[in-house]
Structures are given as C-alpha cells and as structure tokens.
Design an enzyme around this catalytic site. Structure first.
Site, PDB file in Angstrom:
ATOM      1  N   GLY A 248       0.687  -1.310   0.016  1.00 52.25           N
ATOM      2  CA  GLY A 248      -0.035  -0.103   0.073  1.00 52.25           C
ATOM      3  C   GLY A 248       0.882   1.321  -0.177  1.00 52.25           C
ATOM      4  N   PRO A 291       5.301  -4.630  -1.493  1.00 53.27           N
ATOM      5  CA  PRO A 291       5.082  -3.643  -2.172  1.00 53.27           C
ATOM      6  C   PRO A 291       4.961  -3.959  -4.077  1.00 53.27           C
ATOM      7  CG  PRO A 291       7.415  -4.245  -1.964  1.00 53.27           C
ATOM      8  CD  PRO A 291       6.564  -5.081  -1.068  1.00 53.27           C
ATOM      9  N   GLY A 292       3.847  -3.401  -4.545  1.00 51.94           N
ATOM     10  CA  GLY A 292       3.706  -3.541  -5.861  1.00 51.94           C
ATOM     11  C   GLY A 292       3.804  -2.455  -6.812  1.00 51.94           C
ATOM     12  N   ARG A 293       2.850  -1.427  -6.252  1.00 52.10           N
ATOM     13  CA  ARG A 293       2.734  -0.096  -7.161  1.00 52.10           C
ATOM     14  C   ARG A 293       4.029   0.838  -6.811  1.00 52.10           C
ATOM     15  NH1 ARG A 293      -2.271   3.081  -7.515  1.00 52.10           N
ATOM     16  NH2 ARG A 293      -2.820   1.703  -5.938  1.00 52.10           N
ATOM     17  N   TYR A 334     -11.799   4.778 -11.470  1.00 46.06           N
ATOM     18  CA  TYR A 334     -11.829   5.467 -10.088  1.00 46.06           C
ATOM     19  C   TYR A 334     -11.185   6.918 -10.248  1.00 46.06           C
ATOM     20  CZ  TYR A 334      -8.110   1.860  -9.960  1.00 46.06           C
ATOM     21  OH  TYR A 334      -7.146   1.282 -10.396  1.00 46.06           O
ATOM     22  N   CYS A 361     -14.970   3.535 -28.204  1.00 45.99           N
ATOM     23  CA  CYS A 361     -16.412   4.029 -28.617  1.00 45.99           C
ATOM     24  C   CYS A 361     -17.244   3.964 -27.234  1.00 45.99           C
ATOM     25  CB  CYS A 361     -17.130   3.005 -29.666  1.00 45.99           C
ATOM     26  SG  CYS A 361     -18.467   3.720 -30.078  1.00 45.99           S
ATOM     27  N   GLU A 362     -16.692   5.148 -26.484  1.00 47.74           N
ATOM     28  CA  GLU A 362     -17.206   5.090 -24.921  1.00 47.74           C
ATOM     29  C   GLU A 362     -17.075   6.396 -24.441  1.00 47.74           C
ATOM     30  OE1 GLU A 362     -19.193   3.293 -21.977  1.00 47.74           O
ATOM     31  OE2 GLU A 362     -18.340   1.659 -23.531  1.00 47.74           O
ATOM     32  N   TYR A 390      -0.627  -1.517 -12.676  1.00 50.71           N
ATOM     33  CA  TYR A 390      -2.294  -1.742 -12.954  1.00 50.71           C
ATOM     34  C   TYR A 390      -2.725  -0.926 -14.579  1.00 50.71           C
ATOM     35  CZ  TYR A 390      -1.824  -2.773  -8.103  1.00 50.71           C
ATOM     36  OH  TYR A 390      -1.424  -3.381  -6.616  1.00 50.71           O
TER      37      TYR A 390
END
Length: 443
Positions: A248, A291-293, A334, A361-362, A390
């Site tokens: 985190g 840890p990742g991010r 998000y 197309c959004e 991510y």
C-alpha cells in the site's frame, strides 16, 4: 510533467527514458507503448531490501505481481533477491515459466480454485495466504491427497484502513478479504488451522489500504497484530514466526501527492514491530511486506500518438490519442489522475488547456482532464507518466483493440519484453460452429 528516475529532456528537446529518445522508441515499436525505466525498478527493489536489512530483523520483500506481471519483471524480482506474490494461476504460471524459485512464491486470493491450489502445491510454492474457512479445509484436503504439508499465513482484517493521508480504526468488517479480528473469526481460524494436520501455520497477514502517504496506519496495524499474536500465544501456545504487514506504499502521480521515502515506511514498520512484540516478551518475528505499485508505478510511461481534435469554443478542447481505456482503465474506473507532456516537444511552453480522450467507442474513455500543453498537432507524441502499475495488468481488448507492447529501457538500450498483440492474437481463440455457413475470408 514531473520526471522520474532516469527520465530527462535531451538536447533535441525530446523526452528521454533510460538513455533512449522517446521518438526513437515510437519509430521502432509504434504506439501505444508501455515503457519501463529498468534502472528505477531495480532502485525501488533495492530501497526496500536495503531498508529492511538495516533494521536487523529477518524479512522478505515480496513484489505484488498483480501490479505488473510479465516474465521479464519476474526475472528482475528474482535477480534483486525478492520474493513474489501471485493471485491467480496465470500469474503463477508466468512466474514459473520465468524460472522464478517456487519456494519464494506466495499465493493470495479470496477464492482460489481447486486447480489453482493443486498447481501451486505441485510447484511446491513457499506459502499460501489463506482467506476463509472453506479454503482452510480445501487446502488441507488437497495437501493431504498429495501427501504434502503446506505453509500458510492467515489473512486477518485488523480494524485499520488507510488511504492516502487518512486512516480510520473501526470494525472494518465489511470486506471480502480475510478473517475479522473484532468478531472472533481470526482466533477461530488460527485454532482450526492448527488442528489441520497438513497445514503449517507461519503467522498472519494484514493489509490496510493503498496509496498510503503516512506511517500511522502501519504503526496501528502492527500494534493490533502484535496484540493478536500475544492473545493467540496465551490461548493456544502458538507463536508466529512470520508477520506480513502487506503493501500500500504510495507514489507520486500528480502534484500534491507526497509519498514518503521507502526507508521511512520501513523504519516505521520495523520499529513498531520491535516495540510491540518486545514489550510483550515475544520472539521478534520475520517481517514480510508486499510492495507492488511502489516498485513499478513511477517507472512506467505510456507513449501515444495524437490523432483528432475537437474544439468546443468556450467549453473544452478534446485531443484524441491512439489508446485509452483499453490500455489504462484507471481514470474510467476510479478517476485516477495523471500528468503528461509532448515527448517530441518537451521544451516548448504550454499554450492551451486540453483534455485527452481515448479512441474507444465510450464517452467515459478519458485519460486526463484539463492538461496544459503546447498547441497540439496531429502526430505529436504524448507521454503519460506513472503508468507502470495496474495499466498493462488491467488492459483489455474492448472494441477489439490490440493491447500495446512493453519495452524495458536501460543504459541507452531498449528491449521488447511483451510483443504488441497482432490481429491473429485477437481472433486466436474464436471458433465458428460447423453448422454456420462457411465463407471464404481474406486475411
């Protein structure tokens, strides 16, 4: 745009990453393109390892591969002496195919399938992080059938939730993950796990949030976990050799984000562990984190080519790029924020405020709102920073758009580590039933 790691503006006025001109990368590999600063990835790995080593505690730093999982990344993690978290059979398979040592793999997830559990036991991974009572029984049964004893951590919800600058300490029972500390299920899970002959309980795991810019939440979590460990010892005699405090740790995406140096997070965690376990005459456990991010987030940059524009006087100017929510769904999911620059015109002054639209197309396919840029032209190269975590991991084929390639850059060299998808990749798993009329196709 804030320049991370080895990124800089070179003498040609171009963005340069890892000693490689972004315009050269685009010419060779096309766009969209994920570019990773390998030196910065390795630096982040070493910051965690060195900080824990300085603490004097036993430790494992496990890279959370859900942030970005490809074989070349697994190889870097192995070379830097770290462990690896996986949350699916696909991530496990990637790690094993990369030659990652199975004994340093930890398997997470709230709904591991029988096939995934069997695959992981057969590979003899280092540890399962168990999430619920059904998994406890299932894992014990499968391990028994295979005549193996597997090591487990039990994931608990410690009653602390932290995000960015805020943390709250309440019940936090409303989560799909883990055994709750407050309602007694965590203690019941420990006792049940200890009674199962094919499981070896190492300790507990907790995770309090993401993009955390302070240390207080980690201190409180360490206090709660230590209190639980002491209670478990009192009621059962079990002593945990391992405590996992999750991940985190935050990164800077945009101005105003203020992550702490890695060493500050680690010092806060290790000092809290020493204090809370030491005060209770409890053997200091081995500390694991995930840890990742914070390993890959700011090391990634996505390069796009500018296409069409739409100027609505007095309202907004849209600038469309050749990617979007298929390679970066985070803004749509998000409202994630990013910084960007024109990589081929990095020294020019801003002249207009534009919003960066994707090509899907959004109507929700927007990457950045209200971005200051020089007057944009068709063919310009837009570089979006901090897309290492991510982005590739969550990329999709919506609208049957091909996913981008991935390049690692270091010391003036670029290496393709994931090929751009081909049209054959797109239809590779499609089948036409024999009952349907056969027609010739031109390929």
């Amino acid at each position: 745009m804030y320049l991370h790691g080895t990124s800089k503006v070179n003498d040609q006025g171009h963005l340069e990453i890892g000693g490689v001109d972004a315009t050269q990368l685009v010419a060779e590999y096309g766009t969209p393109l994920y570019v990773f600063d390998e030196a910065l990835v390795r630096q982040r790995c070493r910051e965690f390892v060195d900080a824990f080593r300085a603490s004097g505690l036993k430790f494992q730093v496990a890279y959370a591969s859900k942030a970005f999982c490809v074989m070349a990344m697994c190889r870097i993690v192995e070379e830097e002496g770290m462990s690896l978290d996986v949350v699916s059979d696909g991530e496990l398979y990637t790690a094993l195919q990369a030659g990652f040592p199975a004994e340093r793999i930890h398997f997470h997830g709230n709904n591991k399938t029988v096939d995934e559990i069997e695959m992981a036991i057969d590979a003899q991974i280092g540890c399962f992080v168990v999430d619920n009572f059904i998994e406890l029984q299932l894992l014990n049964a499968i391990a028994g059938d295979k005549r193996q004893k597997v090591k487990v951590l039990l994931r608990i919800t410690p009653g602390v939730e932290a995000h960015t600058h805020e943390f709250i300490s309440t019940g936090q029972t409303d989560s799909k993950f883990g055994f709750d500390l407050g309602n007694g299920s965590a203690m019941r899970a420990i006792k049940e796990a200890a009674s199962l002959s094919n499981l070896d309980v190492l300790g507990v795991h907790s995770h309090i949030g993401s993009q955390i810019f302070e240390v207080e939440g980690f201190r409180i979590a360490a206090e709660k976990v230590a209190g639980f460990a002491v209670q478990v010892r009192k009621e059962t005699g079990i002593i945990f050799p391992v405590i996992n405090l999750g991940g985190g740790f935050g990164i800077r995406y945009v101005e105003g984000h203020t992550p702490l140096p890695v060493a500050v997070y680690v010092e806060a965690i290790t000092e809290a562990i020493k204090e809370n376990f030491g005060n209770n005459d409890y053997p200091l456990p081995e500390i694991w984190v995930e840890p990742g991010r914070s390993i890959v987030g700011d090391a990634g940059t996505t390069l796009y080519t500018v296409g069409t524009t739409k100027d609505i006087p007095g309202v907004r100017k849209y600038v469309a790029v050749d990617g979007g929510m298929t390679d970066n769904p985070r803004p749509a999911l998000y409202e994630a924020e990013y910084e960007a620059m024109l990589a081929n015109r990095a020294t020019e002054q801003s002249e207009e405020v534009v919003s960066i639209a994707g090509k899907c197309c959004e109507s929700g396919d927007m990457l950045i709102w209200d971005l200051n840029l020089p007057k944009v032209s068709v063919g310009d190269i837009l570089a979006v920073s901090c897309t290492g975590a991510y982005n590739y991991a969550m990329a999709s084929n919506y609208n049957r758009i091909r996913r981008p390639g991935v390049v690692f850059v270091k010391d003036g060299q670029s290496d393709l580590v994931v090929k751009r998808e081909s049209f054959d990749n797109i239809i590779g798993n499609d089948l036409i039933p024999a009952r349907m009329k056969q027609v010739s196709t031109t390929r």
